[in-house]
Design an enzyme around this catalytic site. Structure first.
Site, short mmCIF file in Angstrom:
data_model
loop_
_atom_site.label_atom_id
_atom_site.label_comp_id
_atom_site.label_asym_id
_atom_site.label_seq_id
_atom_site.Cartn_x
_atom_site.Cartn_y
_atom_site.Cartn_z
N GLY A 271 -1.71 8.40 -8.72
CA GLY A 271 -0.90 7.78 -7.67
C GLY A 271 -0.47 6.11 -7.69
N THR B 95 0.78 -0.84 -0.26
CA THR B 95 -0.21 -0.07 0.10
C THR B 95 0.85 0.96 0.07
OG1 THR B 95 -1.61 0.50 0.79
CG2 THR B 95 -0.03 0.26 3.46
N GLY C 185 -6.35 11.85 -9.07
CA GLY C 185 -5.08 11.19 -8.56
C GLY C 185 -4.84 9.83 -9.34
N GLY D 79 -15.31 3.50 0.16
CA GLY D 79 -13.66 2.89 -0.76
C GLY D 79 -13.75 1.33 0.12
N ASP E 236 -6.11 -3.46 -7.31
CA ASP E 236 -6.68 -2.46 -6.66
C ASP E 236 -8.59 -1.97 -7.98
OD1 ASP E 236 -5.61 -1.36 -4.77
OD2 ASP E 236 -3.97 -0.25 -5.34
N LYS F 278 3.52 1.62 -4.17
CA LYS F 278 3.04 1.16 -5.24
C LYS F 278 4.21 1.05 -6.56
CE LYS F 278 -1.85 0.56 -3.35
NZ LYS F 278 -2.81 0.32 -3.33
#
Lengths: 263, 263
Positions: free
Chosen positions: A136, A69, A134, A246, A110, A73
């Site tokens: 990331g 996490t 985002g 989430g 994910d 990653k």
């Protein structure tokens, strides 16, 4: 929990910070229920120490896999011996397993978990216009999965221009004509808007984007798991927009992890 | 077992082989019973890989301590930042903890656990002549603890002349006139004979020493825990000598581990 003995197989979850991670609490009871003699433990590793820690963990003979996490990653993709196409496209992995020859294979679940969670909530992204904020580790994997799930267009926003250009370039090459990248989110025509930034973890964070700028039918999704209702989701609910939390992204990855690790 | 979450403190038990170790099965229920949010996991490390594994584990921020078993007890002494006098005298450690400043302190509880187990079974070694066979990680710690417990004389036997000379030299300097070292055990006048070699783990192992050569009142102790009754202990029982098994040495270390780790 399965009782831990000398024969128990080890799996580690790498992250920094670590205290908030949910995967050990979710996965260990599932392993116990299946009678798997395996345990997932949290492994707190600051980014600066990642390389020696991974080098050491590779030599631990009863460590059979890793989950990954924030903020590791992207770095773990570089440290794996091989990765799936979707992981390389995303530039991000969240699971690695030791193969019988001692090498490490990586994948990312994910994006798949996020899309499965959306579908289970009745929000099929196929044919929709998505604004994803985002780029990331999680955001990039979600971008790939949304494109694979058939979104009509993906508008990708991130405040880091290098990161945005790198991911935008890879995605535009792989999915021509469907990807747009910009520093600011394009909300006015979005059917679905997704927060994949850390904004919302802390109570005083600014919002990742303005719910007020979305169309009246838009779905608002957040990948933050704690708090369960972020300020963003609360704003969506208050405006009467469907708010997608989430938790489902992780919950829908559990089976994929078990398959990947052969547990 | 305590449920493992992201906030759970990690402790590792380093060894090779690992599947047979008993400490996780004994210690984790004790931790759960005390409400300690901590878990001990087995960490299988071949000797050749020890250095990178320990270097990596030192950087894992939620790993607060290590237990150590065969074959790493001497090597971990060299990798610790500091060790107790008894550990340096033995040349062996079986527990390390991370201090608040990030350094690692080491100690050995094998000898203390062994002597406590003997006392609990009514075999006070004070004033007795002991023949100890095996000058490895556990044997050396047991030698120190027996001398500290007041044995009249310790006869130390090992087939590795370098190891025997090194330990014998350190012990003779620390306990003048009470230590004798030789390649073959002196059994004829022993009140207590201890096997601290691995011989007896496998059914076809030769005996570490000949029970028949002991006096009729001698106590025979083995540190092997699996099988619970080794061929040596069976031979002692068949001759009518008190036989002291391996389990108490570990059982009597549990409280010491908890104190050492502050759990």
């Amino acid at each position: 929990m399965t009782p831990i003995t000398g024969a128990t197989r080890l799996y580690g979850l790498l992250g920094d910070p670590i205290a908030q991670v949910r995967a050990p609490g979710l996965l260990n009871p599932v392993l116990a229920g299946r009678g798997s003699d395996a345990v997932l433990v949290p492994v707190h590793v600051p980014a600066a120490d990642l390389r020696p820690v991974v080098a050491g963990l590779r030599q631990v003979a009863n460590l059979h896999g890793l989950l990954v996490t924030v903020p590791h990653k992207a770095a773990l993709l570089a440290l794996a011996d091989r990765a799936t196409d979707r992981a390389r496209l995303a530039g991000s992995v969240n699971a690695l397993r030791r193969e019988p020859d001692g090498t490490w294979s990586a994948d990312t679940f994910d994006g798949d978990g996020f899309v499965r969670g959306l579908l289970a909530a009745g929000h099929d992204p196929r044919g929709r216009r998505v604004c994803l904020v985002g780029a990331g580790g999680a955001g990039s994997a979600i971008a790939v999965a949304l494109l694979d799930a058939g979104v009509a267009g993906l508008h990708l926003a991130d405040t880091d221009p290098d990161r945005l250009a790198a991911l935008g370039g890879r995605l535009s090459a792989a999915y021509p004509g469907r990807v747009e990248a910009a520093s600011r989110p394009r909300l006015a025509d979005a059917d679905l808007a997704v927060n994949a930034t850390p904004l919302g973890l802390r109570p005083d964070d600014p919002p990742p984007f303005a719910v007020a700028d979305l169309p009246a039918h838009a779905v608002v999704a957040d990948i933050i798991m704690s708090p369960a209702e972020t300020a963003l989701l609360r704003a969506a609910r208050e405006r009467g927009l469907p708010a997608h939390p989430g938790e489902p992204m992780l919950a829908h990855q559990i089976d994929a992890y078990l398959d990947f690790f052969g547990l």
